[in-house]
Design a protein around this motif. Structure first.
Motif, short mmCIF file in Angstrom:
data_model
loop_
_atom_site.label_atom_id
_atom_site.label_comp_id
_atom_site.label_asym_id
_atom_site.label_seq_id
_atom_site.Cartn_x
_atom_site.Cartn_y
_atom_site.Cartn_z
N TYR A 187 0.82 -1.28 0.02
CA TYR A 187 0.19 0.03 0.10
C TYR A 187 0.79 1.34 -0.02
N ARG A 188 0.28 2.27 -0.34
CA ARG A 188 0.93 3.60 -0.18
C ARG A 188 -0.01 4.79 0.24
N LYS A 189 0.63 5.80 0.55
CA LYS A 189 -0.42 7.18 1.29
C LYS A 189 -0.61 7.83 0.25
N ILE A 190 -1.91 8.34 -0.09
CA ILE A 190 -2.38 9.21 -0.96
C ILE A 190 -3.54 10.25 -0.31
N GLU A 220 -3.65 3.63 -0.32
CA GLU A 220 -4.09 3.09 -1.70
C GLU A 220 -3.66 1.59 -1.69
N ASP A 221 -4.54 0.59 -1.98
CA ASP A 221 -4.37 -0.90 -1.99
C ASP A 221 -3.28 -1.29 -3.29
N LEU A 222 -2.07 -1.73 -3.06
CA LEU A 222 -1.52 -1.95 -4.32
C LEU A 222 -1.35 -3.64 -4.59
N GLU A 223 -1.77 -4.29 -3.67
CA GLU A 223 -1.85 -5.84 -3.79
C GLU A 223 -3.06 -6.16 -4.79
N ASN A 224 -4.09 -5.46 -4.92
CA ASN A 224 -5.19 -5.85 -5.99
C ASN A 224 -5.22 -4.73 -6.90
N ASP A 265 -5.96 2.26 9.13
CA ASP A 265 -6.84 1.11 8.69
C ASP A 265 -5.95 0.47 7.28
N ILE A 266 -5.22 -0.43 7.68
CA ILE A 266 -4.09 -0.90 6.71
C ILE A 266 -5.23 -1.59 5.49
N PRO A 267 -4.93 -1.42 4.32
CA PRO A 267 -5.52 -2.39 3.37
C PRO A 267 -5.15 -3.76 3.57
N ASN A 268 -6.18 -4.58 3.49
CA ASN A 268 -6.20 -6.26 3.24
C ASN A 268 -5.64 -6.55 4.73
N ASP A 269 -6.17 -5.77 5.98
CA ASP A 269 -5.78 -6.10 7.29
C ASP A 269 -7.01 -5.84 8.05
N THR A 270 -7.30 -6.80 9.01
CA THR A 270 -8.66 -6.70 9.65
C THR A 270 -8.33 -5.89 10.95
#
Length: 359
Positions: A187-190, A220-224, A265-270
């Motif tokens: 992910y990255r900050k945007i 921003e989610d960079l995994e998907n 709130d990290i992308p792809n993390d609960t």
């Protein structure tokens, strides 16, 4: 690390046909730095007595209209000591644009910068090589967007919008404070808004500044990856942080204090990442010598985390020899800040001797 350009600059008066550039001043300069590092816990360093490296060449360029409101500033770095990460920057190498902005005086009290500029959030550590230690992610950040600074009723005010943390569509390079805002594959900050307000009390022997900072934006989610028609599969996240700080100058003494509350709130993390950072700084100047210490701490507030409060200390001394500085520094910490901004435990110790030269 905050390096102000010193030494002789090549200055030229430039005449151009365009009326707005009829008279201008251009300053071009360069610098180099490298250091010696010794880690007493490393068997290799025990055998070799440390290593010399982190070399870098830095180019500086500044331009200002003498009869107009516009100006320009840039800093480009080359080499392993550029404080950039080839795996997560926009160039894929140790070449990095640390700063690049176009500025304009909007009014007598307000100024604008568009491009890559320093995020107006709290204060930055004074040491050279140990870096931001446990302020990681909220120290010396350079992001891409627009920044406005000015004065309102005696208050110093800065507001900014940073569209992303670096050039390109996957880079997470904030230079100098790297490795705390995801990776090019996670992910990255945007889309981050930042505000800072401070008030300075002046007195006979110096000044005292009290301030607060806040920032909030998206991750921003960079995994998907997006498909040709939709980005709906992306699990984008968010982040926010608040800081309260003090900066004082009292004769030869400098003192700083800061507390930072963060949430991501990290992308792809609960589980949301939450923690609190603390920082103290002290310094004393004698002639060309400056002694200082940066002390930081981080307390993990993330649900389920059993990490105790961790600490980091970085004392050092700096000598101004004319065209540059000579530094002797020490770092000792029992914890780290990861790419997700999470507090982790772990020991690290090192000695640094650094020299830079500007021309």
């Amino acid at each position: 690390m905050k390096k102000k350009l010193i030494g002789a600059a090549v200055t030229a008066a430039i005449s151009a046909t365009a009326p707005s550039l009829a008279v201008a001043t251009t300053n071009i300069s360069a610098g180099v730095w490298a250091n010696y590092r010794y880690n007493p816990d490393s068997e290799l360093d025990q055998d070799t007595a440390g290593d010399m490296g982190n070399e870098s060449l830095i180019l500086y360029g500044d331009h200002a209209q003498e009869d107009g409101p516009w100006r320009f500033s840039t800093e480009v770095r080359f080499g392993p000591g550029s404080f950039s990460d080839p795996d997560n920057n926009s160039t894929g190498s140790y070449t990095a644009i640390h700063k690049l902005w176009v500025g304009r005086n909007i009014s007598e009290n307000w100024d604008m910068k568009i491009g890559k500029s320093q995020v107006p959030f709290g204060w930055k550590t004074v040491n050279f090589w140990p870096g931001d230690v446990l302020l990681g992610g909220y120290g010396d950040q350079m992001d891409v967007g627009a920044r406005f600074t000015g004065k309102v009723s005696g208050l110093d005010v800065a507001v900014a919008y940073y569209h992303q943390d670096d050039w390109g569509d996957t880079s997470t390079d904030t230079i100098d404070d790297n490795g705390h805002w995801g990776t090019s594959e996670t992910y990255r900050k945007i889309k981050t808004g930042v505000a800072d307000v401070s008030y300075t009390l002046s007195h006979e022997n110096g000044s005292s500044e009290f301030g607060i900072s806040a920032q909030a934006g998206r991750l921003e989610d960079l995994e998907n990856n997006c498909t040709a028609n939709s980005c709906s599969a992306r699990d984008n996240g968010s982040h926010n942080a608040f800081a309260a700080y003090y900066e004082g100058q009292h004769g030869p003494f400098t003192a700083k204090a800061q507390a930072v509350q963060i949430e991501r709130d990290i992308p792809n993390d609960t589980v949301d990442v939450e923690n609190t950072r603390y920082a103290l700084q002290g310094g004393y100047t004698v002639g060309n010598w400056f002694g200082y210490i940066d002390a930081t701490a981080a307390s993990a507030d993330t649900q389920g985390s059993d990490v105790d409060t961790v600490y980091g200390v970085a004392p050092g001394v700096r000598y101004d020899y004319g065209p540059g500085w000579f530094y002797v520094e020490y770092l000792n910490q029992d914890g780290f800040i990861g790419t997700e901004g999470q507090v982790t435990e772990g020991d690290f110790e090192a000695y640094y001797v650094t020299m830079d030269y500007y021309f």
